[in-house]
Design a protein around this motif. Structure first.
Motif, PDB file in Angstrom:
ATOM      1  N   ASP A   1      -2.027   6.622  -3.988  1.00  8.79           N
ATOM      2  CA  ASP A   1      -2.421   8.198  -4.177  1.00  8.79           C
ATOM      3  C   ASP A   1      -2.226   8.913  -2.683  1.00  8.79           C
ATOM      4  O   ASP A   1      -2.642   8.217  -1.717  1.00  8.79           O
ATOM      5  CB  ASP A   1      -3.668   8.040  -4.516  1.00  8.79           C
ATOM      6  CG  ASP A   1      -4.001   7.365  -5.779  1.00  8.79           C
ATOM      7  OD1 ASP A   1      -3.235   7.503  -6.657  1.00  8.79           O
ATOM      8  OD2 ASP A   1      -5.082   6.782  -5.956  1.00  8.79           O
ATOM      9  N   PRO A   2      -1.801  10.119  -2.701  1.00  6.04           N
ATOM     10  CA  PRO A   2      -1.556  10.954  -1.770  1.00  6.04           C
ATOM     11  C   PRO A   2      -2.740  10.839  -0.776  1.00  6.04           C
ATOM     12  O   PRO A   2      -2.728  10.975   0.660  1.00  6.04           O
ATOM     13  CB  PRO A   2      -1.089  12.309  -2.065  1.00  6.04           C
ATOM     14  CG  PRO A   2      -0.565  11.870  -3.310  1.00  6.04           C
ATOM     15  CD  PRO A   2      -1.381  10.714  -4.106  1.00  6.04           C
ATOM     16  N   GLY A   3      -4.037  10.888  -1.318  1.00  8.83           N
ATOM     17  CA  GLY A   3      -5.214  11.098  -0.521  1.00  8.83           C
ATOM     18  C   GLY A   3      -5.755   9.848   0.038  1.00  8.83           C
ATOM     19  O   GLY A   3      -6.673   9.724   0.785  1.00  8.83           O
ATOM     20  N   ALA A   4      -5.278   8.514  -0.561  1.00  9.50           N
ATOM     21  CA  ALA A   4      -5.778   7.328   0.005  1.00  9.50           C
ATOM     22  C   ALA A   4      -5.363   6.938   1.202  1.00  9.50           C
ATOM     23  O   ALA A   4      -4.376   7.207   1.813  1.00  9.50           O
ATOM     24  CB  ALA A   4      -5.340   6.398  -1.348  1.00  9.50           C
ATOM     25  N   PRO A   5      -6.350   6.388   2.007  1.00 10.85           N
ATOM     26  CA  PRO A   5      -6.192   5.924   3.250  1.00 10.85           C
ATOM     27  C   PRO A   5      -5.232   4.762   3.433  1.00 10.85           C
ATOM     28  O   PRO A   5      -5.249   3.825   2.267  1.00 10.85           O
ATOM     29  CB  PRO A   5      -7.594   5.397   3.780  1.00 10.85           C
ATOM     30  CG  PRO A   5      -8.387   5.040   2.391  1.00 10.85           C
ATOM     31  CD  PRO A   5      -7.991   5.999   1.456  1.00 10.85           C
ATOM     32  N   ALA A   6      -4.760   4.420   4.508  1.00 14.92           N
ATOM     33  CA  ALA A   6      -3.790   3.377   4.641  1.00 14.92           C
ATOM     34  C   ALA A   6      -4.547   2.083   4.588  1.00 14.92           C
ATOM     35  O   ALA A   6      -5.559   2.109   4.954  1.00 14.92           O
ATOM     36  CB  ALA A   6      -2.887   3.499   5.987  1.00 14.92           C
ATOM     37  N   GLU A   7      -3.941   0.906   3.868  1.00 17.56           N
ATOM     38  CA  GLU A   7      -4.640  -0.234   3.702  1.00 17.56           C
ATOM     39  C   GLU A   7      -4.414  -0.891   4.947  1.00 17.56           C
ATOM     40  O   GLU A   7      -3.392  -1.371   5.361  1.00 17.56           O
ATOM     41  CB  GLU A   7      -4.112  -1.011   2.289  1.00 17.56           C
ATOM     42  CG  GLU A   7      -4.818  -2.266   2.154  1.00 17.56           C
ATOM     43  CD  GLU A   7      -4.262  -2.998   0.830  1.00 17.56           C
ATOM     44  OE1 GLU A   7      -4.630  -3.948   0.572  1.00 17.56           O
ATOM     45  OE2 GLU A   7      -3.535  -2.229   0.178  1.00 17.56           O
TER      46      GLU A   7
END
Length: 431
Positions: free
Chosen positions: A216-222
């Motif tokens: 998802d574009p708004g998801a933080p980097a894992e």
């Protein structure tokens, strides 16, 4: 000189750009880098006999250099992701390829066995260890959400593909031009990858304004679970408190002994002892690289459906039986029975990996990557023991038969270790 190219683009769905997500470019270049690093895996077994003939170095001495290489390959793996997290993927990857090129390139001038240990053992060991499991985990975790398992499997198989590509080439070059030209082929392969690394490899999707593939574009980097030296050390301490870790590490050490250490290093000189041409023996060993890809995929499919412990017991017992009969199969020609051994050993070569990871996952959950990194280190330590030990046996007895018989017995031990593993109840992921 400016080496970066403009890869910025307005992110679309999942960070796509012009129909191709940049993650696939990173994965493609990573695959080529692993291929370049895998070139050296074709060198030791092909060049053992020529080095013995020119310098008089014993099989044990040459095996000792390979032992150093395998130990460093294994020990470096748990920390490779931490180095890339601290300094960036490009500099570590570039430095690793330079180390491989230096070890193989300067190696053409070596005249003493300690130089082989330094160049082929230390330098190449550090270089190949930096482009192994830690690198695969870094690329697949940072750049992919969807298709992560596929990418991990393909990048892991790149090493086997490298063996397939380089073994016949190195063997033919050694036979026609000598071992020095063959070594320079590996040097050139490693150096040829560096421009692609500098041009296309990026640390994270955010560096070029996109998200991970399928994310998802708004998801933080894992975050990577093994992204620091402290995490690598804590993973070892955590695993050491669980009996299943030691049983897996012990069985995987035997796996390393009976694959990279024994067959990977000594199959070609063993076949040569029975009158088989080096080029034919190299082709047989390369065929192992074809079937181990199929074997790993099928083993992964089985792991989803069958008790992982049962699979490991079957794999090790089958491997032990094949090693027991191998001395009787070697001859100047590759008969049908020899091909049966090659096909089976290829299917079984890394089939142990999926069930071993599955058991790690059941016990260690999200910490599995770093814990498995230490289990993999045990694999390489076992390979190092076999690389030296089988060479010593050959020097002492004039043949590898005893080494094959001992390895067969150790496979039975590995099967017993796996049978003794107890699964957590209930099986739940830990964090």
């Amino acid at each position: 000189m400016k080496t970066d190219i403009d890869v910025r683009a307005t992110p679309g769905r999942g960070g796509r750009r012009a129909g191709l997500h940049y993650a696939w470019i990173v994965a493609g270049v990573s695959f080529v880098a692993i291929l370049g690093a895998a070139g050296f895996r074709a060198v030791p077994s092909v060049m053992m006999t020529p080095l013995h003939g020119e310098f008089g170095w014993s099989h044990a001495t040459i095996g000792a250099a390979m032992s150093v290489n395998m130990v460093l390959f294994g020990v470096t793996a748990p920390f490779a992701a931490a180095l890339m997290d601290r300094f960036g993927v490009r500099p570590i990857l570039t430095g690793a390829l330079v180390l491989i090129a230096t070890g193989t390139g300067v190696g053409v001038f070596m005249t003493a066995s300690w130089q082989m240990v330094l160049l082929w053992g230390v330098l190449v060991g550090l270089g190949t260890g930096s482009i192994s499991m830690g690198f695969v985990a870094t690329v697949s975790t940072r750049w992919f959400v969807a298709r992560r398992g596929l990418v991990t499997g393909v990048l892991t198989a790149a090493s086997a593909t490298g063996q397939l590509i380089f073994l016949p080439v190195v063997a033919e070059a050694t036979d026609r031009l000598g071992w020095r030209w063959a070594s320079l082929i590996v040097t050139a392969a490693a150096l040829a990858v560096i421009p692609f690394v500098l041009l296309f490899i990026r640390d994270r999707p955010g560096d070029i304004g996109v998200t991970a593939y399928g994310g998802d574009p708004g998801a933080p980097a894992e975050p990577l679970p093994n992204g620091s030296f402290g995490a690598a050390a804590s993973g070892l301490f955590r695993g050491a408190r669980v009996p299943a870790f030691w049983l897996l590490a012990g069985s995987f050490a035997i796996c390393g002994m009976t694959t990279n250490g024994l067959i990977g290093t000594h199959f070609i000189p063993a076949a040569h002892d029975h009158g088989m041409p080096t080029t034919l023996a190299a082709s047989l060993l390369a065929t192992v690289g074809i079937f181990d890809v199929a074997g790993t995929i099928f083993s992964g499919w089985l792991t989803d459906r069958v008790d992982a412990r049962l699979l490991l017991v079957v794999y090790y017992l089958g491997r032990g039986a094949s090693l027991l009969v191998l001395p009787a199969l070697l001859s100047p020609q590759a008969g049908p029975s020899t091909w049966v051994f090659i096909v089976f050993y290829g299917l079984d070569w890394v089939a142990t990996v999926p069930p071993t990871i599955a058991i790690c996952r059941a016990w260690f959950g999200a910490s599995t990557p770093v814990v498995f990194g230490w289990v993999f280190a045990a694999h390489q330590l076992g390979a190092a023991v076999a690389a030296f030990g089988a060479g010593y046996v050959r020097d002492a007895n004039g043949s590898y038969d005893i080494a094959f018989f001992v390895a067969s017995g150790l496979c039975v031990v590995a099967a017993l270790l796996c049978a003794g593993i107890r699964m957590p109840k209930p099986i739940a992921e830990t964090t």
